[in-house]
Design a protein around this motif. Structure first.
Motif, PDB file in Angstrom:
ATOM      1  N   ALA A   1       0.751  -1.203  -0.344  1.00 40.86           N
ATOM      2  CA  ALA A   1       0.554   0.360   0.282  1.00 40.86           C
ATOM      3  C   ALA A   1       0.749   1.274  -0.475  1.00 40.86           C
ATOM      4  N   GLN A   2       1.887   0.827   1.063  1.00 39.75           N
ATOM      5  CA  GLN A   2       2.474   2.235   0.774  1.00 39.75           C
ATOM      6  C   GLN A   2       3.506   2.084  -0.047  1.00 39.75           C
ATOM      7  N   ARG A   3       3.871   1.875  -1.773  1.00 48.02           N
ATOM      8  CA  ARG A   3       4.186   1.971  -2.272  1.00 48.02           C
ATOM      9  C   ARG A   3       3.773   2.140  -3.392  1.00 48.02           C
ATOM     10  N   GLY A   4       2.245   2.129  -3.102  1.00 53.01           N
ATOM     11  CA  GLY A   4       1.373   2.895  -4.251  1.00 53.01           C
ATOM     12  C   GLY A   4       0.450   1.505  -5.072  1.00 53.01           C
ATOM     13  N   PHE A   5       1.018   0.488  -5.155  1.00 49.11           N
ATOM     14  CA  PHE A   5       0.403  -0.881  -5.885  1.00 49.11           C
ATOM     15  C   PHE A   5      -1.491  -1.141  -5.693  1.00 49.11           C
ATOM     16  N   PHE A   6      -1.325  -0.308  -4.344  1.00 51.85           N
ATOM     17  CA  PHE A   6      -3.002  -0.675  -4.548  1.00 51.85           C
ATOM     18  C   PHE A   6      -3.657   0.165  -5.186  1.00 51.85           C
ATOM     19  N   LYS A   7      -2.709   1.584  -5.574  1.00 46.92           N
ATOM     20  CA  LYS A   7      -3.600   2.751  -7.030  1.00 46.92           C
ATOM     21  C   LYS A   7      -3.400   2.130  -8.260  1.00 46.92           C
ATOM     22  N   GLN A   8      -2.520   0.909  -8.498  1.00 44.39           N
ATOM     23  CA  GLN A   8      -2.944   0.420 -10.206  1.00 44.39           C
ATOM     24  C   GLN A   8      -3.833  -0.346 -10.606  1.00 44.39           C
ATOM     25  N   GLU A   9      -4.212  -0.086 -11.236  1.00 41.84           N
ATOM     26  CA  GLU A   9      -5.477  -0.511 -12.067  1.00 41.84           C
ATOM     27  C   GLU A   9      -4.830  -1.874 -12.348  1.00 41.84           C
ATOM     28  N   GLU A  10      -3.869  -2.061 -12.637  1.00 43.12           N
ATOM     29  CA  GLU A  10      -3.321  -3.642 -13.234  1.00 43.12           C
ATOM     30  C   GLU A  10      -3.121  -4.425 -12.313  1.00 43.12           C
ATOM     31  N   PHE A  11      -2.595  -3.903 -11.106  1.00 45.06           N
ATOM     32  CA  PHE A  11      -2.214  -4.729  -9.730  1.00 45.06           C
ATOM     33  C   PHE A  11      -3.403  -5.039  -9.166  1.00 45.06           C
ATOM     34  N   ILE A  12      -4.767  -4.128  -8.892  1.00 42.11           N
ATOM     35  CA  ILE A  12      -5.753  -4.662  -8.926  1.00 42.11           C
ATOM     36  C   ILE A  12      -6.409  -5.183  -9.065  1.00 42.11           C
ATOM     37  N   ASN A  13      -6.805  -5.350 -10.695  1.00 43.12           N
ATOM     38  CA  ASN A  13      -6.924  -6.346 -12.118  1.00 43.12           C
ATOM     39  C   ASN A  13      -6.224  -7.837 -11.089  1.00 43.12           C
ATOM     40  N   TYR A  14      -5.214  -7.523 -11.480  1.00 45.62           N
ATOM     41  CA  TYR A  14      -4.100  -9.866 -10.875  1.00 45.62           C
ATOM     42  C   TYR A  14      -5.167  -9.632  -9.178  1.00 45.62           C
ATOM     43  N   LEU A  15      -5.774  -8.746  -8.265  1.00 41.76           N
ATOM     44  CA  LEU A  15      -5.690  -9.209  -7.264  1.00 41.76           C
ATOM     45  C   LEU A  15      -7.324  -9.928  -7.296  1.00 41.76           C
ATOM     46  N   LYS A  16      -7.396  -9.603  -8.462  1.00 40.87           N
ATOM     47  CA  LYS A  16      -9.949 -10.283  -8.919  1.00 40.87           C
ATOM     48  C   LYS A  16      -9.158 -10.916  -9.535  1.00 40.87           C
ATOM     49  N   TYR A  17      -8.266 -11.853 -10.952  1.00 42.38           N
ATOM     50  CA  TYR A  17      -7.475 -12.807 -11.669  1.00 42.38           C
ATOM     51  C   TYR A  17      -7.646 -13.774  -9.901  1.00 42.38           C
ATOM     52  N   LEU A  18      -6.769 -13.154  -8.761  1.00 42.36           N
ATOM     53  CA  LEU A  18      -6.220 -14.498  -8.170  1.00 42.36           C
ATOM     54  C   LEU A  18      -7.195 -15.183  -6.996  1.00 42.36           C
ATOM     55  N   GLN A  19      -8.007 -14.629  -7.569  1.00 35.48           N
ATOM     56  CA  GLN A  19      -9.368 -14.784  -6.881  1.00 35.48           C
ATOM     57  C   GLN A  19     -10.190 -16.687  -6.913  1.00 35.48           C
ATOM     58  N   TYR A  20      -9.349 -16.868  -8.234  1.00 35.51           N
ATOM     59  CA  TYR A  20      -9.657 -18.727  -8.428  1.00 35.51           C
ATOM     60  C   TYR A  20      -9.341 -19.217  -7.150  1.00 35.51           C
ATOM     61  N   TRP A  21      -7.990 -19.342  -6.484  1.00 36.74           N
ATOM     62  CA  TRP A  21      -7.703 -19.422  -4.988  1.00 36.74           C
ATOM     63  C   TRP A  21      -8.537 -19.886  -4.496  1.00 36.74           C
ATOM     64  N   LYS A  22      -9.900 -19.020  -4.575  1.00 34.62           N
ATOM     65  CA  LYS A  22     -10.950 -19.623  -2.654  1.00 34.62           C
ATOM     66  C   LYS A  22     -11.253 -21.179  -3.645  1.00 34.62           C
TER      67      LYS A  22
ATOM     68  N   PRO B   1     -11.842 -24.929  -4.116  1.00 36.25           N
ATOM     69  CA  PRO B   1     -11.194 -25.799  -3.370  1.00 36.25           C
ATOM     70  C   PRO B   1      -9.870 -26.464  -3.523  1.00 36.25           C
ATOM     71  N   LYS B   2     -10.704 -26.447  -5.420  1.00 41.58           N
ATOM     72  CA  LYS B   2      -9.240 -27.696  -6.401  1.00 41.58           C
ATOM     73  C   LYS B   2      -7.793 -26.596  -5.928  1.00 41.58           C
ATOM     74  N   TYR B   3      -7.494 -26.057  -5.652  1.00 43.02           N
ATOM     75  CA  TYR B   3      -6.394 -25.091  -5.424  1.00 43.02           C
ATOM     76  C   TYR B   3      -6.392 -24.510  -4.273  1.00 43.02           C
ATOM     77  N   ALA B   4      -7.524 -24.056  -3.141  1.00 41.94           N
ATOM     78  CA  ALA B   4      -7.281 -23.665  -2.042  1.00 41.94           C
ATOM     79  C   ALA B   4      -6.440 -24.863  -1.030  1.00 41.94           C
ATOM     80  N   LYS B   5      -6.831 -25.764  -1.512  1.00 38.22           N
ATOM     81  CA  LYS B   5      -5.832 -27.508  -0.755  1.00 38.22           C
ATOM     82  C   LYS B   5      -4.408 -26.839  -0.303  1.00 38.22           C
ATOM     83  N   PHE B   6      -3.721 -26.253  -1.241  1.00 34.30           N
ATOM     84  CA  PHE B   6      -2.478 -25.860  -0.984  1.00 34.30           C
ATOM     85  C   PHE B   6      -2.446 -25.221  -0.744  1.00 34.30           C
TER      86      PHE B   6
END
Length: 147
Positions: A41-62, A64-69
């Motif tokens: 946050a302090q380095r501004g990553f959460f202000k970058q739209e690309e990074f926020i989109n990456y966080l949205k993409y990572l929701q596939y970890w929810k 079960p076939k991924y969360a088990k890892f």
């Protein structure tokens, strides 16, 4: 010869997928660390739209076939919270990270005790229901005399 060329072409792709999986797994688990979230946050990553989109993409970890890892499942909670702009903005404040860190430590300290008391209550409930089932007489069937 063509088969060996195809397998050599498929090899790096599998290696790349494995590397990507490992990198994303490691990154998602890092989200369980509130100090790392403050660092981002302090380095501004959460202000970058690309990074926020990456966080949205990572929701596939929810799933079960991924969360088990995951070794740190609370990272999924933080991944969810990071979808909200308000939470991302609050993370700039180190006191926010300190509060989250303290709450995690308290949870871990008391988790075992809470879990044991929940398991004990469940066991007692099962025993009570078994005793009730044993003391309740089975319904008797009456034969119809007219037949």
């Amino acid at each position: 010869m063509a088969a060996s060329r195809q397998s050599s072409l498929a090899g790096p792709d599998v290696d790349e997928q494995k590397t990507r999986f490992q990198a994303e797994l490691e990154f998602v688990q890092c989200l369980a660390n509130p100090n790392y979230l403050t660092f981002l946050a302090q380095r501004g990553f959460f202000k970058q739209e690309e990074f926020i989109n990456y966080l949205k993409y990572l929701q596939y970890w929810k799933e079960p076939k991924y969360a088990k890892f995951l070794k740190y499942p609370q990272c999924l909670h933080f991944l969810e919270l990071l979808q909200y702009e308000y939470f991302r903005k609050e993370l700039v404040n180190t006191q926010c990270a300190k509060f989250i860190d303290d709450q995690q430590l308290l949870h871990w300290q008391h988790y075992q005790r809470k879990r044991m008391s929940l398991l004990q209550a469940e066991l007692e409930q099962q025993q009570a229901s078994q005793q009730t089932a044993q003391t309740t007489p089975a319904p008797t069937q009456h034969k119809d005399k007219s037949s």
